[in-house]
Write a protein that holds these residues in place. Structure first.
Motif, PDB file in Angstrom:
ATOM      1  N   LEU A 148      -4.174  -9.180  -2.996  1.00  0.00           N
ATOM      2  CA  LEU A 148      -5.487  -9.781  -3.255  1.00  0.00           C
ATOM      3  C   LEU A 148      -5.326 -11.064  -4.072  1.00  0.00           C
ATOM      4  O   LEU A 148      -5.795 -11.173  -5.214  1.00  0.00           O
ATOM      5  CB  LEU A 148      -6.391  -8.782  -3.978  1.00  0.00           C
ATOM      6  CG  LEU A 148      -6.684  -7.476  -3.217  1.00  0.00           C
ATOM      7  CD1 LEU A 148      -7.568  -6.570  -4.042  1.00  0.00           C
ATOM      8  CD2 LEU A 148      -7.337  -7.776  -1.862  1.00  0.00           C
ATOM      9  N   THR A 183       0.861  -1.188   0.000  1.00  0.00           N
ATOM     10  CA  THR A 183       0.000   0.000   0.000  1.00  0.00           C
ATOM     11  C   THR A 183       0.894   1.234   0.000  1.00  0.00           C
ATOM     12  O   THR A 183       2.050   1.187   0.423  1.00  0.00           O
ATOM     13  CB  THR A 183      -0.925   0.042   1.232  1.00  0.00           C
ATOM     14  OG1 THR A 183      -0.131   0.264   2.414  1.00  0.00           O
ATOM     15  CG2 THR A 183      -1.708  -1.252   1.372  1.00  0.00           C
ATOM     16  N   LEU A 236      -9.290  -0.189   1.733  1.00  0.00           N
ATOM     17  CA  LEU A 236      -8.095  -0.463   0.949  1.00  0.00           C
ATOM     18  C   LEU A 236      -7.561   0.860   0.420  1.00  0.00           C
ATOM     19  O   LEU A 236      -8.129   1.443  -0.503  1.00  0.00           O
ATOM     20  CB  LEU A 236      -8.415  -1.390  -0.229  1.00  0.00           C
ATOM     21  CG  LEU A 236      -9.035  -2.755   0.067  1.00  0.00           C
ATOM     22  CD1 LEU A 236      -9.253  -3.524  -1.229  1.00  0.00           C
ATOM     23  CD2 LEU A 236      -8.164  -3.558   1.027  1.00  0.00           C
ATOM     24  N   PRO A 249      -0.972  -6.306   5.262  1.00  0.00           N
ATOM     25  CA  PRO A 249      -1.481  -6.974   4.058  1.00  0.00           C
ATOM     26  C   PRO A 249      -1.270  -8.481   4.072  1.00  0.00           C
ATOM     27  O   PRO A 249      -2.138  -9.242   3.633  1.00  0.00           O
ATOM     28  CB  PRO A 249      -0.682  -6.314   2.933  1.00  0.00           C
ATOM     29  CG  PRO A 249      -0.332  -4.967   3.468  1.00  0.00           C
ATOM     30  CD  PRO A 249      -0.101  -5.169   4.928  1.00  0.00           C
ATOM     31  N   TYR A 279      -1.510  -4.591  -4.915  1.00  0.00           N
ATOM     32  CA  TYR A 279      -2.733  -5.371  -4.730  1.00  0.00           C
ATOM     33  C   TYR A 279      -2.778  -6.632  -5.587  1.00  0.00           C
ATOM     34  O   TYR A 279      -3.532  -7.554  -5.279  1.00  0.00           O
ATOM     35  CB  TYR A 279      -3.966  -4.492  -4.964  1.00  0.00           C
ATOM     36  CG  TYR A 279      -4.245  -3.604  -3.782  1.00  0.00           C
ATOM     37  CD1 TYR A 279      -4.762  -4.132  -2.607  1.00  0.00           C
ATOM     38  CD2 TYR A 279      -3.937  -2.248  -3.808  1.00  0.00           C
ATOM     39  CE1 TYR A 279      -4.998  -3.337  -1.505  1.00  0.00           C
ATOM     40  CE2 TYR A 279      -4.169  -1.439  -2.702  1.00  0.00           C
ATOM     41  CZ  TYR A 279      -4.698  -1.994  -1.555  1.00  0.00           C
ATOM     42  OH  TYR A 279      -4.921  -1.206  -0.457  1.00  0.00           O
ATOM     43  N   ALA A 284      -6.429   0.882  -5.569  1.00  0.00           N
ATOM     44  CA  ALA A 284      -7.106  -0.286  -5.010  1.00  0.00           C
ATOM     45  C   ALA A 284      -8.361  -0.590  -5.809  1.00  0.00           C
ATOM     46  O   ALA A 284      -8.702  -1.752  -6.055  1.00  0.00           O
ATOM     47  CB  ALA A 284      -7.451  -0.054  -3.539  1.00  0.00           C
TER      48      ALA A 284
END
Length: 846
Positions: free
Chosen positions: A665, A614, A655, A639, A661, A689
């Motif tokens: 993710l 991030t 987020l 994360p 990501y 995000a």
């Protein structure tokens, strides 16, 4: 001739005395040579304190605050014995000459005040090491120009503007270091972990915070700075390892309101620095990259306050450690980096000493002109109060912190003016007695004009930062610019006209219109007070209340007993929100308080993903919002831990923007996240995000299809017309960029995400997002064909930003996904965005 000899002899004795001042060297005090290791903040200040004990007639300690983590903030003033004896007189005379302190100065002129700031970015830690050598050279008199500087100038040195970030880096690096530094670039000592030491405790960039003053270190430093108002300010930094040294003159664009003298002195100081660097055969460059435009830097904010403001950049930063191999085969050492900053410091101070009289004269003239013939077309700014006290209070606080004076109209009138919201000139604007009025005829006139200018004039489109920041758009306040002068009367806080009915009210009503409204809600939810919100506009006792209005009913809060009224009233007072007591829940128009169109607001359990992958500043902005703006609990989640958290213990997950990501993710995490949303969770995705979710299974967000670029679709131009020129590569690249430009968002004000934004919403667009409208969700905010307002936006960027989603909400099962293409919490200064984000957290999905 005899008189001249006597003066020369006195000057010689004075300079000899300076040269003979005996003070401890940094090496003697620290036990190691400067450049052999990094020095923690407390040891840097301890050295200054030791020098002050040894030479109290030459140096004065100037403590001015404490950081969030409890570290002291302290600068030092250095001057000749004669100037030190009248230091307070020099300070107050300077303020009186420029109209920032009442009274007549004792002296019509005086020595220049030259201020050097070090280490605003904590991991650019060479600065604090240089500070100790500069301090020693000035006080001991060992540097050849020390006597001249001490006689002609008061020097203020701030060793460390960001102690929390500095120690975060220094403590980490000293733990990584072995018996000898390893210059290989991939060695761990050259790869500082997330979030790094650059930023403050909350990961804000303090070098972008000079005007906005969101951070405690900036607030304290700016209050201190304005007690002195130096004529010259130097801001010391580091940049990439491969770069040589950078000093003035700055790059274009220069803001149009930078004076001729300020531009000239940029050149002069560059010449002084070049002599020092040429003497040592050091490489350097000028007039590139670092411009004088965005108003919240350590060079521009002082410039817009009359000073000669400059940035100094040494190649290095946290990557360099104590020594690092460069691509050209040389090894860059900490000692070399210190030498460069020390040389630039003394070159700048020599220029200040030689040009002292000119600096003081032009500085005084700058403020005299501000008060008699201010720059810019608008001589008065009128901000409509319109009952929106929260935003007005917040703007007033910002004006106070910047030393900008204001008042109120005092009586009703009408005048022609420029309307910020329509961007048109209105023939007649109604001005109310309680409207906020800011006259341009005041010392801080130039800063005022720049912070309020609806469109900033760019002389060059290649800039280092955002290109628009106008406060009326940031605060969402109806503002007018008048070309005529209006003298305001003293400001008085408007009083609420509502009177409590006999007995205990049925409910308290609070308008939903600003961050203060969100703070009130957060405080009440923290105290387990049940709060409702009107989904539609309603009317009660002849007054209209907009959607989002908070209804704090006695019903549902019976368990609080007699404490209910006290708790609500104290929470409102703390938040700065006016309450209207209601004697009934029966409305004359709209939905009664017990209607299905009145939402019960839950106290959401909020999580924030924060860590590697991030963007630290975006993460910090959200963290700071909950911690400092609202005082509402937020759970910080690494994360890497996201796949294993107890999802049923969260109601909202934020987020922040980030580039990791794709890794964060992963399939397992994304599956768990979607299951949680379907069960009633709410996901808020900001900027990149949201990009990361676009096009993924079950997420409605999609990017718009690219335009047809086939030969048939292109203009009929020869192939040669489209060839690129190498020299224009930097400018060619920005046609796709929107570096902080302002766009007006078209809103669906009936949706909870837009509650309280009836006056409109302006977004600060930094990424050229290209999202299609949601087919099944709610397109709450979007850009139409012509929503551009101000700042630079490239030709291709403007095209992409037409008919584009800016903010939307998707239903997934019993939960929601809030997509925010633009960061509403950017740098903590886009005030209207704080209400928007509060809507996303507390209003959406109830």
């Amino acid at each position: 001739m005899k008189h001249f000899s006597w003066l020369a002899g006195l000057l010689f004795l004075s300079l000899t005395a300076l040269a003979q001042t005996t003070v401890i060297t940094p090496e003697q005090f620290l036990g190691y040579r400067i450049g052999q290791r990094y020095t923690p903040h407390h040891r840097v200040l301890a050295y200054a304190e030791q020098i002050a004990r040894q030479a109290p007639n030459r140096i004065k300690l100037l403590p001015y605050g404490t950081t969030y983590e409890g570290r002291p903030l302290m600068a030092v003033a250095v001057a000749s014995e004669a100037n030190m004896a009248k230091l307070e007189e020099i300070r107050t005379d300077n303020l009186k000459r420029i109209g920032m302190l009442d009274g007549k100065p004792v002296n019509a002129s005086g020595p220049a005040i030259a201020w050097l700031s070090y280490n605003v970015h904590g991991n650019e830690a060479v600065s604090s090491e240089a500070f100790m050598e500069v301090l020693y050279g000035l006080v001991s008199g060992t540097h050849p120009i020390a006597g001249k500087v001490a006689s002609n100038a008061v020097v203020i040195l701030d060793a460390d503007l960001n102690p929390d970030g500095h120690d975060r880096y220094v403590n980490w690096f000293n733990q990584m270091l072995g018996a000898n530094p390893n210059p290989i670039p991939f060695a761990r000592e050259h790869n500082e972990p997330w979030p790094g030491g650059r930023y403050t405790h909350y990961y804000f960039d303090p070098n972008r915070d000079w005007a906005w003053q969101t951070q405690e270190i900036t607030q304290q430093r700016m209050a201190f700075y304005q007690q002195w108002m130096p004529q010259l300010h130097g801001d010391f930094h580091e940049m990439g390892v491969e770069s040589p040294y950078y000093f003035a003159p700055s790059a274009k664009p220069y803001h149009e309101d930078i004076t001729g003298f300020q531009r000239q002195m940029q050149q002069v100081i560059g010449q002084y620095c070049s002599r020092y660097f040429d003497r040592n055969n050091w490489l350097y460059y000028t007039r590139e990259r670092f411009d004088l435009f965005y108003p919240s830097y350590g060079d521009t904010w002082p410039t817009y306050n009359g000073a000669i403001g400059m940035t100094y950049e040494q190649g290095g930063n946290s990557r360099s450690g104590l020594a690092i191999e460069k691509m050209d085969g040389d090894t860059l050492t900490l000692r070399q980096r210190i030498d460069h900053h020390v040389a630039a410091s003394f070159a700048t101070l020599e220029a200040a000493a030689d040009k002292s009289a000119d600096l003081v004269k032009e500085f005084t003239g700058f403020f005299e002109k501000s008060q008699t013939n201010p720059v810019g077309p608008y001589k008065t700014y009128v901000i409509k109060s319109s009952g929106d006290l929260g935003r007005i209070r917040a703007l007033r606080k910002l004006l106070d912190r910047n030393g900008i004076r204001y008042g109120m109209a005092g009586k009703a009138s009408a005048a022609p003016a420029f309307n910020y919201m329509t961007q048109q000139n209105d023939k007649s604007v109604s001005i109310g007695a309680e409207d906020l009025v800011i006259s341009a005829y005041q010392p801080k006139s130039t800063l005022l004009k720049i912070l309020f200018e609806p469109k900033s004039m760019l002389e060059d489109s290649v800039t280092y930062d955002i290109t628009a920041w106008s406060l009326p758009y940031a605060y969402g306040l109806q503002t007018y610019g008048m070309t005529t002068r209006m003298n305001p009367v003293a400001y008085q806080e408007p009083q609420s006209a509502a009177a409590a009915p006999a007995g205990k009210p049925y409910a308290y009503l609070a308008s939903w219109e600003s961050l203060q409204s969100v703070k009130l809600l957060a405080t009440l939810l923290n105290q387990k007070v049940r709060v409702r919100s009107a989904e539609k506009t309603f009317e009660l006792d002849g007054k209209t209340y907009n959607a989002g209005t908070l209804l704090i009913t006695r019903a549902g809060n019976e368990r609080l007993g007699d404490r209910f009224d006290t708790m609500v009233q104290e929470a409102a007072k703390s938040a700065g929100v006016s309450l209207t007591p209601a004697g009934t829940g029966f409305v004359t128009k709209g939905s009664d308080f017990g209607s299905d169109f009145v939402m019960v607001l839950k106290a959401p359990r909020v999580g924030l993903v924060i860590g590697e992958g991030t963007t630290s500043t975006s993460s910090g902005e959200v963290w700071h919002y909950f911690d400092q703006d609202l005082g509402y609990p937020v759970t910080l989640i690494n994360p890497g831990d996201l796949a294993n958290i107890q999802w049923n213990r969260l109601d909202v997950l934020v987020l922040p923007t980030g580039s990791g990501y794709g890794r964060i993710l992963n399939e397992r995490t994304l599956t768990a996240m979607k299951d949680w949303i379907r069960a009633g969770g709410k996901l808020i995705a900001i900027e990149r995000a949201a990009d990361a979710l676009a096009g993924k299974a079950d997420f409605d967000l999609k990017t718009k299809p690219e335009k047809d670029e086939s030969p048939k679709a292109k203009d009929k131009k020869s192939a040669a017309d489209s060839l690129k020129t190498y020299a224009n590569r930097e400018r060619d690249a920005i046609v796709d960029e929107s570096p902080g430009s302002i766009y007006r968002i078209t809103l669906d004000n009936t949706h909870p995400l837009a509650f309280g934004l009836s006056g409109g919403y302006y977004a600060l667009v930094q990424d050229t997002h290209n999202f299609d409208f949601l087919k099944d969700g709610w397109n709450v905010g979007y850009l139409k064909e012509n929503n551009y307002v101000a700042g630079f936006s490239g030709k291709n960027a403007k095209e992409k930003l037409k008919n584009t989603l800016s903010m939307g909400v998707q239903q997934m099962g019993r939960g929601q996904i809030v997509y925010l293409a633009d960061n509403p919490l950017f740098r903590g200064f886009w005030y209207n965005g704080k209400l928007l984000f509060g809507n996303a957290v507390f209003m959406v999905g109830n």
